[in-house]
Structure formats: C-alpha cells, structure tokens
Scaffold this active site. Structure first.
Site, PDB file in Angstrom:
ATOM      1  N   THR A 297       0.833  -1.204   0.000  1.00  8.29           N
ATOM      2  CA  THR A 297       0.000   0.000   0.000  1.00  8.29           C
ATOM      3  C   THR A 297       0.864   1.249   0.000  1.00  8.29           C
ATOM      4  O   THR A 297       0.440   2.310  -0.471  1.00  8.29           O
ATOM      5  CB  THR A 297      -0.952   0.003   1.215  1.00  8.29           C
ATOM      6  OG1 THR A 297      -1.612  -1.257   1.288  1.00  8.29           O
ATOM      7  CG2 THR A 297      -1.989   1.108   1.117  1.00  8.29           C
TER       8      THR A 297
ATOM      9  N   TYR B  17       3.961 -12.107   5.546  1.00  6.46           N
ATOM     10  CA  TYR B  17       2.865 -11.531   4.762  1.00  6.46           C
ATOM     11  C   TYR B  17       2.588 -12.446   3.579  1.00  6.46           C
ATOM     12  O   TYR B  17       3.404 -12.552   2.669  1.00  6.46           O
ATOM     13  CB  TYR B  17       3.262 -10.121   4.303  1.00  6.46           C
ATOM     14  CG  TYR B  17       2.247  -9.370   3.476  1.00  6.46           C
ATOM     15  CD1 TYR B  17       0.916  -9.757   3.393  1.00  6.46           C
ATOM     16  CD2 TYR B  17       2.639  -8.234   2.762  1.00  6.46           C
ATOM     17  CE1 TYR B  17       0.003  -9.038   2.630  1.00  6.46           C
ATOM     18  CE2 TYR B  17       1.728  -7.504   2.011  1.00  6.46           C
ATOM     19  CZ  TYR B  17       0.414  -7.911   1.946  1.00  6.46           C
ATOM     20  OH  TYR B  17      -0.490  -7.205   1.194  1.00  6.46           O
TER      21      TYR B  17
ATOM     22  N   LYS C  41       0.410 -11.759   8.406  1.00  2.86           N
ATOM     23  CA  LYS C  41      -0.683 -11.050   7.744  1.00  2.86           C
ATOM     24  C   LYS C  41      -1.167 -11.985   6.655  1.00  2.86           C
ATOM     25  O   LYS C  41      -0.470 -12.222   5.671  1.00  2.86           O
ATOM     26  CB  LYS C  41      -0.195  -9.717   7.157  1.00  2.86           C
ATOM     27  CG  LYS C  41      -1.264  -8.971   6.359  1.00  2.86           C
ATOM     28  CD  LYS C  41      -0.695  -7.719   5.712  1.00  2.86           C
ATOM     29  CE  LYS C  41      -1.737  -7.031   4.849  1.00  2.86           C
ATOM     30  NZ  LYS C  41      -1.192  -5.848   4.134  1.00  2.86           N
TER      31      LYS C  41
ATOM     32  N   VAL D  56      -4.505  -5.812   9.287  1.00 10.67           N
ATOM     33  CA  VAL D  56      -3.562  -4.857   8.708  1.00 10.67           C
ATOM     34  C   VAL D  56      -4.342  -4.214   7.567  1.00 10.67           C
ATOM     35  O   VAL D  56      -4.585  -4.836   6.539  1.00 10.67           O
ATOM     36  CB  VAL D  56      -2.271  -5.524   8.203  1.00 10.67           C
ATOM     37  CG1 VAL D  56      -1.340  -4.470   7.602  1.00 10.67           C
ATOM     38  CG2 VAL D  56      -1.570  -6.256   9.343  1.00 10.67           C
TER      39      VAL D  56
END
Length: 293
Positions: A46, A134, A162, A204
């Site tokens: 992001t 992740y 995540k 998250v």
C-alpha cells in the site's frame, strides 16, 4: 507478539513531483494515530514499495519513527524477492529503531514451500526484531501454505502473519497449530470480523485510512461480546472497504484521503490515478458514508 488490533498499511505521501513529502507524511502519521490506528506498517504494498528506492525506504522509516515517537509500534516493510537485499534492509531498519518488520512472500521467483521457509529463516536469523510474515498470493503469485507458516512460527522471532489469501480455513489451521503467542492478522478489510470470529488478532488495514475509528470500534465491540453491533457495523463499513479496492490500490485510498482533506499526492507509475468515472463512483460512496455518520 501483539502489535495491536488495527494496524494501518500506510500509503506513502508524495509531492507534486512524486518525491517523498516529509510534511505530508508527518501529518498522515499523526492523523492515523488520532483515528484508531494501533500500529503502522511502512513501505508495504500500500506504500508503493515496488517503486520506492532503498534510500527512500530508509528515509521513510526514520521519518515515521520520529513522528510516531513511541506512541504506536512501527513495522518496516523490508521484504522482497531478493533474500540478501531483504537481510540488508532489515538490519538497517533495526539500527534505525523499527519495532518490527514485515516480510512479504517473494514475488515473481515462485519459490517452493521449502524455498519460502529457507528465505524467511535466513532473514529471521539476521535480526532480533519481531517478524510479521505476509502471505498475499494474489500479488506474489505464490501461496505460502499453512504448514509452512506453522513451521516458521517455531522460529523465535517470527511472531505473526498477515494472511491475505482470503482462505479462512487456512487461517483457522494456522491459529490452531501455532503457539498462543503467534498472532494472525487479516490482510483483507472485509474479512476482519470473520477472522476475529475464528480466533484471529486483528487487521492490517487499508480502509483504516478512512474509517479507522469505526474499524477499531467494530473490533472492540466484537471482543467485548457485542457481536450483533459488530456485525451491523461490518455491514455498514463494507461499501467503503469495497470502494477502496475498485481500482488498483493504493490509488483509491489516496483519492479518498484527498476527499477527506488529507493530502498525500498521487501514485507513481506503473499505477495511475483514478479516472473521472472511478473518482466519481468513489466520491459517491465516501459522501454517502460521511452523511450517515
């Protein structure tokens, strides 16, 4: 380790020339902390990590750490598809003072499950920082199986994941077969409540840029046992969550922040800003949501 319940995967603010903007970054960090964020992930997807240089990432880590000043944990995105490069960036993040690091599954290389294990193990052995794995097969083209995550959870400083595969069965297996201290976060805003219901820790989030307090309220209501209210809030927030992913992220959330008076600049190529039609559709959702507050 528990980094908090609602972590924000922070966008990277740019100026008109698409360079890092320090003042905008400080403003954004303070805004996030004041609006429900328990922790901040810096230079993740992001945050447009693929287009940030190593030097820019280090500048960003320093700036966010200085601005947060210990108020919330700061997790540095140091993962890549180059193990040695990730080790070097991780060491520098530790020196700078990051509270933890997030390591994405290596994209494009398409390693085997054993390759994934050895990659993360090598990085973990290079640092004392707590590590959040992740897993995002939709972007990385490789899915880290629950068995691999469970195996990695035996490494002392790999403390969290995540999980953005969208697979709640996989998440349940991870939660069931890892130590109680190992935390599982949703990587999908819309799966926050379902993940909590099977024993997950939190989210998250991208949407927390816009609805951070509400996300926090939803999580806390669920944990307090007010499941009906949490579910109602989930359904109310869903249109905003979906609108923020109607075009490649983070273009929509950057636009939404601008609409809410937080200037973060545009996205770098190869991403492009929303077109008129996309911007109008997003604006309508944000306006409708704000009018219901």
């Amino acid at each position: 380790m528990n980094f908090g319940r609602v972590l924000t995967a922070m966008v990277t603010p740019f100026d008109d020339q698409l360079r890092l903007d320090a003042e905008k970054t400080k403003t954004l960090v303070n805004y996030l902390i004041e609006n429900g964020t328990d922790g901040i992930v810096v230079a993740g997807t992001t945050g447009e990590s693929p287009t940030l240089t190593r030097q820019e990432k280090l500048e960003l880590f320093k700036l966010v750490l200085e601005t947060a000043a210990g108020r919330v944990p700061i997790i540095a995105g140091t993962g890549s598809n180059n193990t040695e490069e990730s080790i070097e960036l991780t060491k520098e993040a530790e020196t700078i003072g990051a509270d933890g690091i997030m390591l994405v599954t290596p994209y494009y290389n398409k390693p085997s499950q054993e390759g994934l294990y050895q990659h993360f193990k090598a990085i973990a052995e290079s640092t004392t920082l707590p590590i959040m794995l992740y897993n995002i097969p939709g972007r990385a083209s490789v899915n880290m199986l629950p068995e691999t995550i469970i195996r990695l959870a035996q490494i002392e400083n790999i403390v969290s994941v995540k999980e953005a595969s969208g697979d709640l069965d996989a998440a349940a297996k991870i939660i069931e077969e890892t130590p109680d201290s190992f935390t599982v976060y949703s990587g999908d805003d819309s799966l926050t409540l379902p993940l909590l219901s099977i024993g997950g820790t939190g989210i998250v989030s991208v949407a927390s840029h816009i609805i951070g307090n509400e996300m926090k309220q939803m999580v806390e209501s669920f944990l307090d046992g007010d499941i009906v209210y949490a579910a109602n809030l989930h359904r109310k927030l869903l249109p905003v969550m979906k609108a923020l992913f109607a075009a490649p992220s983070p273009a929509p959330v950057k636009q939404a922040l601008e609409l809410n008076g937080i200037s973060v600049g545009k996205v770098r190529l190869p991403l492009v800003p929303l077109n008129e039609e996309e911007a109008a559709a997003l604006g309508k959702v944000i306006e409708e949501y704000n009018s219901q507050k």
